[in-house]
Write an enzyme that holds these catalytic residues in place. Structure first.
Site, PDB file in Angstrom:
ATOM      1  N   ASP A 183      -0.975   3.803  -3.838  1.00 56.93           N
ATOM      2  CA  ASP A 183       0.070   3.848  -4.871  1.00 56.93           C
ATOM      3  C   ASP A 183       0.593   2.448  -5.170  1.00 56.93           C
ATOM      4  O   ASP A 183       0.834   2.095  -6.329  1.00 56.93           O
ATOM      5  CB  ASP A 183       1.233   4.742  -4.419  1.00 56.93           C
ATOM      6  CG  ASP A 183       0.812   6.198  -4.384  1.00 56.93           C
ATOM      7  OD1 ASP A 183      -0.202   6.524  -5.049  1.00 56.93           O
ATOM      8  OD2 ASP A 183       1.464   6.994  -3.682  1.00 56.93           O
ATOM      9  N   GLU A 197       8.870  -1.382  -5.484  1.00 64.87           N
ATOM     10  CA  GLU A 197       8.435  -0.007  -5.684  1.00 64.87           C
ATOM     11  C   GLU A 197       9.344   0.918  -4.873  1.00 64.87           C
ATOM     12  O   GLU A 197       9.505   0.742  -3.669  1.00 64.87           O
ATOM     13  CB  GLU A 197       6.980   0.105  -5.192  1.00 64.87           C
ATOM     14  CG  GLU A 197       6.431   1.500  -5.179  1.00 64.87           C
ATOM     15  CD  GLU A 197       5.187   1.614  -4.290  1.00 64.87           C
ATOM     16  OE1 GLU A 197       4.801   0.614  -3.657  1.00 64.87           O
ATOM     17  OE2 GLU A 197       4.631   2.705  -4.237  1.00 64.87           O
ATOM     18  N   ASP A 212       3.955  -1.333  -1.716  1.00 62.57           N
ATOM     19  CA  ASP A 212       3.323  -0.976  -0.441  1.00 62.57           C
ATOM     20  C   ASP A 212       1.854  -1.366  -0.423  1.00 62.57           C
ATOM     21  O   ASP A 212       1.210  -1.450  -1.470  1.00 62.57           O
ATOM     22  CB  ASP A 212       3.422   0.546  -0.233  1.00 62.57           C
ATOM     23  CG  ASP A 212       4.859   0.968   0.043  1.00 62.57           C
ATOM     24  OD1 ASP A 212       5.641   0.096   0.458  1.00 62.57           O
ATOM     25  OD2 ASP A 212       5.176   2.152  -0.167  1.00 62.57           O
ATOM     26  N   ASP A 237      -0.677   0.312   0.025  1.00 61.54           N
ATOM     27  CA  ASP A 237      -1.488   1.525  -0.024  1.00 61.54           C
ATOM     28  C   ASP A 237      -1.963   1.766  -1.460  1.00 61.54           C
ATOM     29  O   ASP A 237      -1.756   0.927  -2.338  1.00 61.54           O
ATOM     30  CB  ASP A 237      -0.693   2.735   0.507  1.00 61.54           C
ATOM     31  CG  ASP A 237       0.553   3.001  -0.339  1.00 61.54           C
ATOM     32  OD1 ASP A 237       0.704   2.341  -1.390  1.00 61.54           O
ATOM     33  OD2 ASP A 237       1.359   3.860   0.041  1.00 61.54           O
TER      34      ASP A 237
END
Ligand code: 0R9
Length: 642
Positions: A504, A427, A500, A502
């Protein structure tokens, strides 16, 4: 053996030899000694109760996981017969529990059971593989009990009191010297019990887990049978017609089918033979698909929905958005395929095909509005297929003109041996940059992704070819998509999603997994898809090597270990990684990419039904069930950085 025929002693020896063979080679009888084989033992005993329900004598089965991993299964059927068996000269009940395959041979044969199961081995095998087994029977006003250890009779069946009603209760403790673990998975048993209840209309099955402080209990009973099953599978989908189409036929090969179309783009057909999930399909599925294609094409032609100039609709057009359960009963099923879950009996194809032909065409004639709604969807699916074909050709032509068919953003590895190669789908451009510098370029390729990914749950194949986010993934993997997907062409043995930790990152992971699930499913089934696990924390101190922690628990553990060495928390630096981009190439290699030290999570497809349900829920149209799911599961979310 003939000369010993009536000699009790010789038969006893034969019995013991039989059960000893089971203990020596358990895998041959229950598939494996893993947790799967362990669950199989429960299913074998429950199946006996279900057989009694199918025979019309049992309405309720109660399954309990007791403390200490003892399984208890109770049914309210007629009770296993208790009288002395003329051949074995011991009680019929003891015979069933000590003679291999006795359940069918000695009566109680529903006609489908003996060779019906995946292994179809019954109570004696479970008994042989248990430290102890206790069987209690209520019959003819009496309460009877017998007890075994490792398959050997310790207490013969005796009347221990009076009883009201009838039924059978079996309790067993699986042998921990045979099974890898005795940790029953509540969810696995729950799924199977629900499935059994759907497949046996009106039978009530309860499951209780008493291992925890607060016991869990569920109850399943579906008067609607397969109709309820399909409604359950479609609960989060938008339906094209209110009530599922239901087809039933008794006879030599009984067939039962429920169908309901939804607005989704995927195909969701589950098939069963003698209540066993045939995940690899087979002749019953073949018959069903052929009939579906013929009936809808014939209807569309005869009602002028398809004109003379139009091509026929293809099977895949007609199955877009379908949810169906097909259940057949076959006396001597032949199971084929890799996992022996594909029905091989050729006579079944024609039986299913002709009954679906007849019943479905009648249904469509009687329900023109439903027929119209389904056919409209089939036609738009066929248009999308045609558009996808054109898009695919275009992509192919374009690629053929270019010198390389690989995407520009891909930093490929030098090895061309797929088995040893891996591609990191990363990503973001900055993490992609670090990964490119940090990797071992001999076997690691990097494909950076950026921007908003397409949600394939809401798009048809024509939108996927040529999509600027997905096309690089398709080209890099090199094996096509959908029906064209060819696992032998994959360019990397490991496809690793690195995102990640998180919100997203989770979103990208879900979008990519949805894409793999819908368009490259063999890649997941074959175990080629992995999730990289970047660390969450770095503990550092001058003169000390950096320590990376991958969870909060690990962080606490490391602090404790350091404290024992006299290093206090206050003396340590702590970095919380918000994203992959914060790591330099060397750190990324050390923590996330070095095969010696990294943690990879393999994505498995244990449960396609569950996966379909969750992908539909998370990525589909219906908002309310998604909100409920997120609220119910929020407490399980870890490391979410908002
Ligand atoms: C808790 C799990 N239940 C069982 O294992 C179970 C087996 C079983 C059964 C019969 C009834 N209930 C049962 N529960 C049964 C009874 C009769 C005929 N056939 C079956 C009868 O009353 O005449 N049996 C399964 C096999 C056998 N019984 C048999 F081989 F012993 F007959």
């Amino acid at each position: 053996m003939e000369k010993y025929k009536h000699k009790y002693g010789a038969e006893q020896i034969q019995v013991l030899e039989g059960l000893e063979a089971v203990r020596k080679r358990p895998g041959m009888y229950i598939g494996s000694t893993s947790v799967r084989g362990l669950h199989h033992c429960v299913y074998e005993i429950v199946d006996n109760g279900v057989d009694e329900a199918l025979a019309g004598y049992c309405t309720e089965i109660n399954v309990v996981i007791e403390k200490g991993n003892v399984i208890s299964v109770t049914d309210n059927g007629r009770g296993i017969p208790v009288e002395i068996h003329p051949k074995t000269h011991i009680s019929t009940a003891e015979t069933v529990y000590t003679v291999l395959h006795a359940g069918g041979k000695f009566g109680g044969d529903s006609g489908y059971k003996v060779s019906g199961g995946l292994h179809g081995v019954g109570a004696s095998v479970v008994n042989a593989l248990s430290t102890w087994t206790e069987v209690t029977i209520k019959r003819d006003g009496g309460l009877y009990q017998m007890y075994f250890e490792k398959g050997k009779t310790v207490k013969k069946l005796e009347r221990i009191g009076d009883a009201e009603g009838t039924g059978t209760k079996v309790r067993f403790l699986a042998d921990d010297t045979i099974f890898e673990s005795l940790d029953y998975e509540y969810e696995t048993l729950e799924k199977r019990m629900r499935e059994m209840a759907f497949l046996t209309k009106g039978l009530k099955i309860t499951l209780e887990d008493q291992r925890e402080e607060t016991p869990k209990k569920v109850e399943f009973c579906y008067e609607g049978g397969l109709i309820s099953f399909v409604e359950f599978l479609n609960k989060n989908k938008e339906k094209l017609h209110k009530t599922p189409i239901y087809i039933e036929k008794s006879g030599e090969i009984p067939v039962e089918i429920a169908i309901q179309y939804t607005t989704s783009y995927s195909e969701n057909i589950h098939t069963f033979v003698n209540n066993i999930n045939t995940i690899e399909g087979g002749t019953h599925l073949e018959g069903f698909k052929r009939a579906l294609t013929k009936v809808f094409n014939d209807y569309a032609r005869s009602h002028n929905i398809l004109k003379e100039k139009d091509n026929n609709l293809q099977g895949e057009d007609i199955r877009e958005g379908i949810t169906a359960v097909v259940s057949v009963k076959v006396k001597e099923p032949q199971f084929e395929g890799q996992t022996k879950t594909k029905l091989g009996n050729s006579e079944v194809t024609g039986v299913v095909q002709s009954m679906v032909n007849e019943a479905l065409s009648t249904f469509l004639e009687e329900n023109p509005n439903v027929a119209k709604a389904i056919l409209e969807k089939c036609i738009s699916a066929s248009r999308a297929r045609e558009a996808a074909r054109k898009a695919r050709e275009l992509v192919r032509k374009k690629n053929a003109l270019e010198t390389s068919t690989l995407p520009g953003k891909l930093a490929d590895c030098s090895s061309k041996v797929a088995d040893e190669c891996e591609v990191y789908i990363v990503e973001g451009d900055s993490a992609g940059g670090s990964a490119k510098q940090g990797r071992d370029r001999k076997f690691q390729a990097i494909l950076p992704l950026w921007g908003k990914m397409l949600n394939v749950e809401k798009a048809r194949a024509d939108k996927i070819y040529g999509n600027d986010k997905l096309n690089p993934v398709i080209l890099a993997i090199g094996a096509g998509i959908g029906a064209d997907f060819d696992i032998t062409k994959i360019r990397y043995g490991k496809v690793i999603i690195m995102a990640d930790a998180d919100v997203d990152g989770a979103h990208i992971r879900t979008l990519l997994l949805t894409f793999f699930f819908r368009y490259m499913r063999p890649l997941i089934e074959n175990g080629n898809v992995y999730l990289a696990q970047p660390p969450l924390y770095k503990i550092s101190k001058k003169g000390m090597e950096d320590i990376y922690c991958y969870s909060d628990e690990e962080l606490d553990q490391k602090y404790k270990e350091l404290e024992e060495k006299g290093i206090l928390r206050e003396q340590l630096g702590l970095q919380r990684y918000k994203g992959l981009g914060e790591m330099n190439p060397e750190q990324l290699w050390d923590t996330t990419m070095n095969p010696e030290t990294r943690i990879l999570v393999k994505v498995t497809m244990e449960d396609a039904m569950k996966a379909d349900e969750i992908f539909t829920l998370l990525m589909g149209d219906e908002v309310e069930p998604r909100r409920e799911f997120i609220q119910a599961n929020a407490k399980y979310v870890k490391n979410l950085d908002i």
